[in-house]
Scaffold this active site. Structure first.
Site, short mmCIF file in Angstrom:
data_model
loop_
_atom_site.label_atom_id
_atom_site.label_comp_id
_atom_site.label_asym_id
_atom_site.label_seq_id
_atom_site.Cartn_x
_atom_site.Cartn_y
_atom_site.Cartn_z
N THR A 22 2.19 5.01 -14.10
CA THR A 22 1.45 5.12 -15.37
C THR A 22 2.45 5.17 -16.53
OG1 THR A 22 1.51 7.52 -15.33
CG2 THR A 22 -0.39 6.47 -14.25
N GLY A 30 -14.81 -6.83 -35.03
CA GLY A 30 -16.09 -6.12 -35.06
C GLY A 30 -17.03 -6.60 -33.96
N GLU A 68 1.64 0.51 -10.97
CA GLU A 68 3.12 0.41 -10.96
C GLU A 68 3.75 1.53 -11.80
OE1 GLU A 68 2.90 -1.76 -8.30
OE2 GLU A 68 4.94 -2.09 -9.03
N THR A 110 -3.95 -3.55 -4.22
CA THR A 110 -4.25 -4.86 -4.85
C THR A 110 -4.04 -5.99 -3.85
OG1 THR A 110 -3.60 -4.06 -7.03
CG2 THR A 110 -3.56 -6.45 -6.71
N GLU A 165 -2.37 6.93 -1.82
CA GLU A 165 -3.26 7.55 -0.82
C GLU A 165 -4.28 8.42 -1.54
OE1 GLU A 165 -0.94 9.67 2.07
OE2 GLU A 165 0.23 7.88 2.61
N ALA A 203 0.84 -1.20 0.00
CA ALA A 203 0.00 0.00 0.00
C ALA A 203 0.87 1.25 0.00
CB ALA A 203 -0.92 -0.02 1.22
N ARG A 220 8.00 -3.69 -11.96
CA ARG A 220 7.57 -3.18 -13.28
C ARG A 220 7.73 -4.22 -14.38
NH1 ARG A 220 9.16 3.06 -11.97
NH2 ARG A 220 7.11 3.49 -11.08
C1 LIG Z 1 -6.84 -1.58 -10.06
C2 LIG Z 1 -5.76 -0.80 -9.39
C3 LIG Z 1 -4.87 -1.45 -8.56
C4 LIG Z 1 -3.87 -0.72 -7.90
N1 LIG Z 1 -3.03 -1.37 -7.04
C5 LIG Z 1 -2.17 -0.65 -6.26
C6 LIG Z 1 -1.41 -1.28 -5.21
O1 LIG Z 1 -1.45 -2.51 -5.04
N2 LIG Z 1 -0.68 -0.50 -4.40
C7 LIG Z 1 -0.62 0.85 -4.56
O2 LIG Z 1 0.07 1.51 -3.78
N3 LIG Z 1 -1.28 1.49 -5.57
C8 LIG Z 1 -2.08 0.76 -6.41
N4 LIG Z 1 -2.80 1.38 -7.40
C9 LIG Z 1 -2.67 2.82 -7.59
C10 LIG Z 1 -1.91 3.17 -8.85
O3 LIG Z 1 -0.56 2.83 -8.71
C11 LIG Z 1 -2.16 4.66 -9.12
O4 LIG Z 1 -3.51 4.80 -9.51
C12 LIG Z 1 -1.25 5.20 -10.18
O5 LIG Z 1 0.06 5.30 -9.67
C13 LIG Z 1 -1.68 6.58 -10.69
O6 LIG Z 1 -1.85 7.45 -9.63
P1 LIG Z 1 -3.17 8.35 -9.52
O7 LIG Z 1 -4.32 7.41 -9.59
O8 LIG Z 1 -3.11 9.24 -8.36
O9 LIG Z 1 -3.15 9.22 -10.83
P2 LIG Z 1 -2.45 10.64 -11.03
O10 LIG Z 1 -1.08 10.64 -10.49
O11 LIG Z 1 -3.39 11.69 -10.56
O12 LIG Z 1 -2.37 10.69 -12.61
C14 LIG Z 1 -3.49 10.98 -13.45
C15 LIG Z 1 -2.98 11.13 -14.87
O13 LIG Z 1 -1.99 12.19 -14.93
C16 LIG Z 1 -0.77 11.68 -15.46
N5 LIG Z 1 0.37 12.34 -14.79
C17 LIG Z 1 0.58 12.47 -13.46
N6 LIG Z 1 1.73 13.12 -13.22
C18 LIG Z 1 2.27 13.39 -14.43
C19 LIG Z 1 3.46 14.04 -14.86
N7 LIG Z 1 4.34 14.53 -14.00
N8 LIG Z 1 3.69 14.15 -16.20
C20 LIG Z 1 2.81 13.63 -17.10
N9 LIG Z 1 1.66 13.03 -16.76
C21 LIG Z 1 1.40 12.89 -15.44
C22 LIG Z 1 -0.79 10.19 -15.17
O14 LIG Z 1 0.04 9.48 -16.06
C23 LIG Z 1 -2.28 9.87 -15.36
O15 LIG Z 1 -2.52 9.67 -16.73
C24 LIG Z 1 -3.75 0.68 -8.11
C25 LIG Z 1 -4.65 1.33 -8.98
C26 LIG Z 1 -5.64 0.60 -9.62
C27 LIG Z 1 -6.58 1.34 -10.53
#
Ligand SMILES: Cc1cc2nc3c(=O)[nH]c(=O)nc-3n(C[C@H](O)[C@H](O)[C@H](O)COP(=O)(O)OP(=O)(O)OC[C@H]3O[C@@H](n4cnc5c(N)ncnc54)[C@H](O)[C@@H]3O)c2cc1C
Length: 413
Positions: free
Chosen positions: A392, A366, A390, A174, A143, A140, A267
């Site tokens: 984006t 399709g 892990e 997860t 946040e 985890a 990753r």
């Molecule tokens: C199904 C699922 C399972 C998950 N499992 C885990 C887990 O086991 N443990 C855990 O800790 N987390 C987990 N996560 C969280 C996941 O790692 C985060 O959702 C992810 O890191 C993106 O963070 P965010 O959701 O805050 O998006 P944000 O950081 O708000 O990003 C939103 C968008 O903005 C883009 N962005 C952000 N900053 C920049 C930048 N500097 N430059 C360009 N683009 C940017 C991102 O690429 C994205 O497209 C999980 C998420 C999901 C949906």
């Protein structure tokens, strides 16, 4: 020199995993996609037993290999643990990525223990996964206030005597629910000193059933619906001080670097998940084209290719490129090379490739691709998460750019 030669015992193991993917996962794929939050108990038991069997057969093969060799010692060749993990991960995610994530094992929590824990901690926290009832590990970091920028951790770990007391909220964890309900654990990233910034962030193992740790919600999702994704609150959650992984010292090199080391290890695994899903979609299209007697002509001049042939070959190229990057990133870890750049390259490429491949596969077929009669539409939904968790795609591209151009995270963000 890069060497992807795979030991015969591992080839056998991969074949076994393919049988599991085909015979155990695929038949229940649709059921547990539709019944999100229902526990596939039979699947858990089967996989737990299969894992134990695979481990012991690998041990036996290794023992035999060393006996058949010139002597007393195990083979000199370094074990390609990370390479084999990505190969078997692809195989299982060809079966079902949601069920793969739901499979009882140490999961991301285990990866964090491996990356940041001492040898004693690795043994203490991971030995439980070798027997008894099925168990899960989880990690985890995320946040409500951040995801991508993991240096923004606000969950606190306050030292009180021989304990740390955790306070904060974690989301999108997860396997968090299953880790908390089984005899598993969750590795929680918390700050021991907010004023220290990144170096103050440390990983803590929180055991199942620890008072003050509450799973408050599990998410409803687009894809990987067999996998549980938990929101967890830590309210004066007290854990022994030796549950802090690695050194408690707040120094420049420690702390946050462990988060990064964990990602370098995980990753390539997520990239392999993506490749498994992409391969499932590609195989499905290939079979379809064969049944319909639609040829894909390799080796002819590009100007004579049909649009479909061009699309299909492009899908194959994307998948193979992603696989090679992934194998390289995993292999580098096995031979002790720093793979931060390569792990991000593999993850960014594979997440994008699987998204494009599965969408194109649905497009080519399709209505058949869009129908729930087949799993193709599900694979398109399962694909996207590989481009999100892990790190984006955008964040991994940023890391690649920083490493290649020699910028720090402060200089390029
Ligand atoms: C199904 C699922 C399972 C998950 N499992 C885990 C887990 O086991 N443990 C855990 O800790 N987390 C987990 N996560 C969280 C996941 O790692 C985060 O959702 C992810 O890191 C993106 O963070 P965010 O959701 O805050 O998006 P944000 O950081 O708000 O990003 C939103 C968008 O903005 C883009 N962005 C952000 N900053 C920049 C930048 N500097 N430059 C360009 N683009 C940017 C991102 O690429 C994205 O497209 C999980 C998420 C999901 C949906």
């Amino acid at each position: 020199m890069i060497d992807f030669e795979i030991e015969p015992s591992v080839v056998k193991r991969v074949k076994m995993f393919h049988m599991v993917a085909d015979g155990v996962m695929r038949p229940i794929s649709r059921e547990y996609d539709e019944k999100e939050h229902v526990e596939p108990e039979q699947y858990f038991q089967t996989m737990w037993a299969a894992n134990a069997m695979a481990d012991s057969s690998l041990d036996l093969a290794k023992k035999k290999e060393s006996k058949d060799g010139d002597g007393e010692k195990a083979p000199a060749r370094s074990p390609m643990r990370n390479l084999y993990t990505v190969i078997t991960t692809e195989e299982l995610c060809w079966g079902d990525a949601g069920l793969f994530l739901a499979t009882p094992n140490a999961g991301l929590g285990g990866a964090a223990v491996m990356a940041a824990g001492t040898p004693e901690q690795k043994e203490r926290f991971l030995s439980r996964f070798r027997g008894g009832a099925p168990k899960w590990g989880a990690m985890a970091i995320t946040e409500p206030g951040f995801g991508s920028d993991s240096s923004q951790v606000t969950t606190t770990a306050t030292r009180e005597g021989d304990d740390y007391v955790l306070n904060g909220t974690k989301i999108f964890c997860t396997g968090g629910d299953r880790a908390a309900k089984s005899e598993g654990f969750i590795v929680v990233w918390a700050t021991v000193d907010k004023s220290a910034g990144r170096p103050g962030i440390k990983p803590f193992v929180v055991e199942h059933g620890t008072p003050g740790m509450t799973v408050v919600r599990t998410e409803n999702k687009l894809g990987i619906r067999a996998s549980d994704t938990a929101a967890i609150v830590f309210d004066n959650c007290r854990i022994p001080k030796d549950h802090l992984l690695g050194s408690p010292e707040v120094r420049k090199e420690g702390g946050f670097k462990d988060v990064m080391a964990t990602f370098d290890a995980t990753r390539p695994i997520v990239a392999a998940m993506a490749i498994g899903v992409g391969r499932a979609a590609l195989d499905f299209v290939r079979e379809f084209l064969k049944r319909e007697n639609i040829p894909v002509r390799y080796g002819i001049s590009p100007r004579r290719l049909t649009a479909l042939e061009r699309d299909f070959m492009e899908m194959e190229v994307q998948l193979k490129a992603a696989r090679l990057l992934t194998w390289r990133a995993a292999w580098m870890m096995d031979v002790g090379k720093h793979n931060n750049l390569e792990a991000s390259m593999a993850k960014a490429k594979a997440g994008l490739a699987v998204t494009l491949i599965t969408q194109k596969a649905v497009e080519l077929l399709g209505p058949l691709g869009y129908s729930r009669q087949f799993l193709l539409e599900k694979w398109m939904r399962d694909a996207k998460i590989n481009d999100i968790f892990e790190g984006t795609q955008q964040i991994n591209m940023l890391i690649v750019a920083r490493r290649i151009l020699g910028y720090s995270s402060k200089e390029l963000n």
